[in-house]
Structures are given as structure tokens and as C-alpha cells.
Write an enzyme that holds these catalytic residues in place. Structure first.
Site, short mmCIF file in Angstrom:
data_model
loop_
_atom_site.label_atom_id
_atom_site.label_comp_id
_atom_site.label_asym_id
_atom_site.label_seq_id
_atom_site.Cartn_x
_atom_site.Cartn_y
_atom_site.Cartn_z
N GLU A 131 -7.17 4.73 -5.43
CA GLU A 131 -6.63 6.20 -4.92
C GLU A 131 -7.42 7.05 -4.12
O GLU A 131 -7.25 7.62 -2.95
CB GLU A 131 -5.53 6.82 -5.73
CG GLU A 131 -4.48 7.65 -5.04
CD GLU A 131 -3.26 8.05 -5.99
OE1 GLU A 131 -2.11 7.27 -5.85
OE2 GLU A 131 -3.54 9.00 -6.89
N LYS A 169 7.14 5.66 0.01
CA LYS A 169 8.35 6.57 -0.60
C LYS A 169 9.24 7.00 0.43
O LYS A 169 10.34 7.40 0.17
CB LYS A 169 7.40 7.78 -1.32
CG LYS A 169 6.57 7.20 -2.58
CD LYS A 169 6.15 8.41 -3.46
CE LYS A 169 5.25 9.50 -2.50
NZ LYS A 169 4.78 10.56 -3.50
N HIS A 191 -10.96 -16.28 -21.23
CA HIS A 191 -10.03 -17.30 -21.45
C HIS A 191 -9.06 -17.22 -20.11
O HIS A 191 -8.03 -18.15 -20.28
CB HIS A 191 -9.19 -17.69 -22.55
CG HIS A 191 -10.46 -17.57 -23.96
ND1 HIS A 191 -10.76 -18.86 -24.24
CD2 HIS A 191 -10.95 -16.65 -24.78
CE1 HIS A 191 -11.48 -18.58 -25.29
NE2 HIS A 191 -11.71 -17.31 -25.37
#
Length: 504
Positions: free
Chosen positions: A333, A473, A364
Site C-alpha cells: 500500500e 470502494k 511443504h
């Protein structure tokens, strides 16, 4: 950065070193394992397996001086308007220490100290009640930092409060959290800089109704009047934050209220002390010995000179499992920008994609790609020298894996069978905490904050705005009525089709 006077020399070093084997670099500089190591307070750093040498580092530091990195740190700490697009200071360092003679920074520190004492008083009041559980509602910087620190430093048992974090607007997150709690013994904290954040308002409404009112609700906001009004919270239970602190840098402020409840107020102050001690190192140490500078320049070197598009963070301490997610926000950000401070296009790539996980689990899952994939992924390996659990053999095995994996990534191994051959040449930095204490974690987070700032100065971008999060948004708020069945003019044909699918 490519327009600096020293870039051509730096680029020549990159061409020289791009194909260099890390064992060859170590052989050419026998003192490299210690010369490329630094100890700052409770933190140890070893950069010996990065693919640069002294000449390349000198060229990096020359560009840092040309970019006036030392002056940039002074401007940051003194409270000058380093956030030029929003005409604000970025005074997160003043939340934890008063390190300059600049009046604006000293005033910010005094203000933060006053609010911190108010927060301590609220904690004492809560401790005198029957409350056992705290639900902290926030998102982004209002959640990731507090969640990380609370999880890392909470006691295995016996804590006065159990703190639960809810961030996602998905109602399942709140439902699962509340299902385990008793509303009569639960308090809530709503954290939002603007108190206009959709996720926090929706989740706050659920929590307010579940608690049966606002009697045990608290808020933290840069808009305390709106916070108090939105949920009828008494002003004495609303703590302020400020527009001179960005959300992703705010855990040191009253945003850390849930941290202090989870780990204790004294340990919260120790967290701030550790960060302030590292701040002092950054402010007062020459560039060549400054660990945050070296870490940030290493990131620039790997991104811009060696072409690495991603960066991995592996935490070999389960208590730090949330650190990669926290760093994703802090780094991406802050540095996910495509224009410079003056609005012109950047002349080089900026942020890498940051990702990672907790060792040894990650060995793994994605380590196959790190060892034998076609992309070279620089990595930070983070561990602790001393553990404080009773399982010493487990910790020994954990640290053996740090040593083994970093060696294998760097050195590789030849084989007559190409399927079993390891190319090596994968750079990494090892960071070791003496122990996972509040001071050490505070210092570690401070280091990453300053490393981000170093990169922003090198690229000439603003690390303290985040306009890229706004468009999505805005569109979501426009589309919400359509999902509720209202008639909305939607221009995008794919969005129209998806709306039809969702509306049945």
C-alpha cells in the site's frame, strides 16, 4: 532513479553480478559473513547471501546520498509534510518517542502520550469489571497491526482479556466470533480513522445490537464526534487518532488499544520503547551502517537491478505467522505507486509483490518453487535465538531448518539427474530476534517501516497516501443499491451480467 548520476555505474555492477554464484561472492570476500552482518539492539541481520559486493553497495549508497536520503529522514522525523499529495506529515515515529528538537514533532509526542494515559485509565476501568472478552472491529491498518502484535505477544494462558478481531464485511466472520462469546461479559472496540468505512460500520452495527447497546462499546477514530454519534458511544470512551498518522502506521497510537488489552499496558509501552530505540538508530546512524537503509537498498537492488518481481517473508516462529500479511499492506500500500511526487511517471519499477508464511509449514507448500522454479524470489527469513516455550528440541529443529533452507537456496546442488538439480543463486537475508519480546517486535516493525521509506525516497514516490484503494470502494457503493433490487444504470456489460447472476 534511472535518471540519477550514479545509475549507469550501478547498472554496470548489476550486469557484472547478475550471474554470479553466491559461493563465489563469499570466496571473493572471506570476511563477508561478518562484514555483512549487523546487530541493532535485540535484532541481528545477515545480508551475506545477497547478490551484491562492496563495489555494488558503494554505488547504491552513492545514489542514496544523491537522493538526499539522510535529509529525507530528517524531514520525516521533524514532522515536515512528506505526504505531499495530502499535505500532511507522517509522524508515526512521534507516537513512540521524541527524538528531535522540532516543535511539531514534540507536540505530537506530547499529544500521543496524553492519549496513551487515557487509554491506560480505560484499561484499568475494564479490569475492574466482569468483562472477559474484547471484540475489536476494524480493517486494514485498524486491524492488521493490532492483530499481529496481539497474536505474537499474548501469553499462552492467564491473560486478563481474550481479544478477538473481526475485519471482513462477510457476516460469517462476525457470526463465528460472537457464537463463542457471552454478551454480558464482552466489550467491543470500533476502530476507523474516518468512521466512514463500510466494513467497520456494518460490523459495528451487528456488535452494537448483539451487546444490547453502547454501554460496553469503545471507539478509536480521527473523527471522534462521528464515532460517538454513530453508535451513541459516550465521549469518554472514544480515543482519538490523527490525520498525521497513516492507518498502516497506526498500531503505536490508540489503535493499539486492543494490543494493550491483549498483552497488558506495560508490555504495550515496551513495544513502543523497542520501536523508538530502532528509530534512534535510523536517525543517528550513518547510511552505510544503518540497517533499515541497507534493507531498503537491498530491496531496490533486487527489484530494479536484478529484476525480481516478488519478495517472500518466512517467519520461523509461529507467533509471527501474521507478519507476512501485515507486511503486505505496509509495503504494497505504501509503495504500490506509478507516479512520482510531482505527478510524472516513475522511471523504474516500484514495489514487488510481497507474500510468505510461517516455517516450517511453507517448506511443504511453496518452497519447491523457490528452489527449482524459474523465478528467483529474494526472501527474508525471520527467527528467534531463544525460545520461551518448554520444547527446546522443537526450537532447535526449527532453527536448523532456517540454516539449511537459506544455504540450499543460495548454494544449490548439482546432480546428473536434472530433476534433482538445484540451481542455487537465490538471495536471502536472515533476521534473528534475541527473543520474541515486545521490545524486539517493536524494533522489527520499525525497521520495516523505515525500509519502506528508504525505497520510496529512492523511487521518488509518496509512501503515505493510498488513492489506489478508492475507486473500487466508490464503485461498490454505487452497485450496492443494484444488488438490493433497485434500478441502477450499469454501463459495464460484464458487471451487468454478474449482477443478473447474483440477483437470480
Amino acid at each position: 532513479m534511472t535518471q540519477t548520476n550514479g545509475f549507469d555505474a550501478l547498472h554496470a555492477h548489476a550486469q557484472r553480478l547478475r550471474g554470479a554464484a553466491i559461493p563465489a561472492l563469499l570466496a571473493a570476500e572471506p570476511e563477508r559473513p561478518t562484514q555483512y552482518a549487523r546487530q541493532v539492539g535485540p535484532l541481528y541481520f545477515n545480508f551475506a547471501r545477497q547478490k551484491y559486493d562492496r563495489a555494488a553497495l558503494d554505488a547504491l549508497f552513492a545514489i542514496a546520498r544523491e537522493r538526499d536520503l539522510s535529509g529525507a529522514f530528517q524531514r520525516l522525523f521533524r514532522g515536515e509534510q512528506v505526504n505531499v499529495t495530502e499535505q500532511r506529515a507522517a509522524l508515526h515515529t512521534a507516537l513512540r518517542g521524541d527524538l528531535t528538537d522540532a516543535p511539531v514533532a514534540s507536540e505530537a509526542y506530547a499529544t500521543a502520550e496524553e492519549v496513551r494515559q487515557r487509554m491506560g485509565s480505560l484499561i484499568q476501568q475494564l479490569e475492574a469489571t466482569d468483562v472477559t472478552d474484547i471484540v475489536s472491529v476494524g480493517i486494514g491498518g485498524s486491524d492488521l497491526g493490532p492483530r499481529l502484535v496481539a497474536d505474537a505477544l499474548r501469553a499462552p494462558s492467564g491473560a486478563r482479556f481474550r481479544v478477538h478481531f473481526v475485519s471482513n464485511v462477510d457476516g460469517a466472520a462476525m457470526q463465528r466470533t460472537l457464537a463463542t462469546l457471552d454478551p454480558a461479559r464482552t466489550a467491543g472496540i470500533l476502530i476507523s480513522k474516518t468512521f466512514g468505512t463500510q466494513e467497520t460500520l456494518l460490523n459495528g452495527s451487528i456488535l452494537h445490537a448483539w451487546l444490547g447497546g453502547s454501554e460496553r462499546l469503545y471507539a478509536v477514530s480521527a473523527n471522534p464526534e462521528r464515532a460517538a454519534k454513530a453508535f451513541d458511544i459516550a465521549p469518554g470512551r472514544v480515543l482519538p487518532m490523527w490525520d498525521w498518522v497513516g492507518g498502516r502506521y497506526s498500531l503505536w497510537s490508540a489503535v493499539g488499544f486492543p494490543i494493550a488489552l491483549a498483552i497488558g499496558f506495560e508490555r504495550f509501552e515496551q513495544l513502543l520503547e523497542g520501536a523508538a530505540q530502532f528509530d534512534a538508530h535510523v536517525l543517528n546512524t550513518p547510511l552505510e551502517e544503518n540497517v533499515a537503509v541497507l534493507h531498503g537498498l537491498t530491496a531496490v537492488w533486487n527489484r530494479n537491478l536484478l529484476g525480481s518481481a516478488t519478495h517472500a517473508v518466512m517467519t520461523y516462529d509461529q507467533r509471527l505467522a501474521l507478519l507476512p500479511a501485515y507486511l503486505q499492506q505496509l509495503v504494497m500500500e505504501s509503495l504500490g505507486k506509478r507516479v512520482k511526487l510531482d505527478g510524472s511517471a516513475v522511471d523504474s519499477d516500484t514495489v514487488s509483490v510481497w507474500w510468505g508464511g510461517a516455517g516450517t509449514d511453507v517448506q511443504h507448500s511453496f518452497f519447491q518453487a523457490l528452489h527449482q522454479g524459474t523465478s528467483v524470489v529474494p526472501a527474508d527469513f525471520i527467527g528467534t535465538v531463544h525460545n520461551d516455550d518448554p520444547y527446546a528440541e522443537n526450537h532447535t529443529a526449527l532453527m536448523a531448518n532456517v540454516l539449511a533452507q537459506t544455504e540450499a537456496l543460495a548454494n544449490g546442488q548439482d546432480s546428473s539427474d536434472p530433476h534433482r538439480s538445484y540451481p542455487g543463486g537465490r538471495p536471502s537475508t536472515v533476521i534473528l530476534l534475541d527473543a520474541l519480546t515486545p521490545q524486539a517486535l517493536g524494533a522489527l516493525i520499525s525497521m520495516y517501516e523505515h525500509s519502506v521509506y528508504v525505497q520510496s525516497v529512492m523511487w521518488g514516490i509518496n509512501a503515505f497516501d493510498q488513492f489506489g484503494v478508492e475507486l473500487g470502494k466508490q464503485l461498490a457503493s454505487q452497485l450496492l443499491p443494484a444488488l438490493k433490487g433497485e434500478s441502477v444504470d450499469v454501463a459495464d456489460p460484464v458487471t451487468r451480467e454478474l449482477l443478473n447472476k447474483l440477483r437470480g
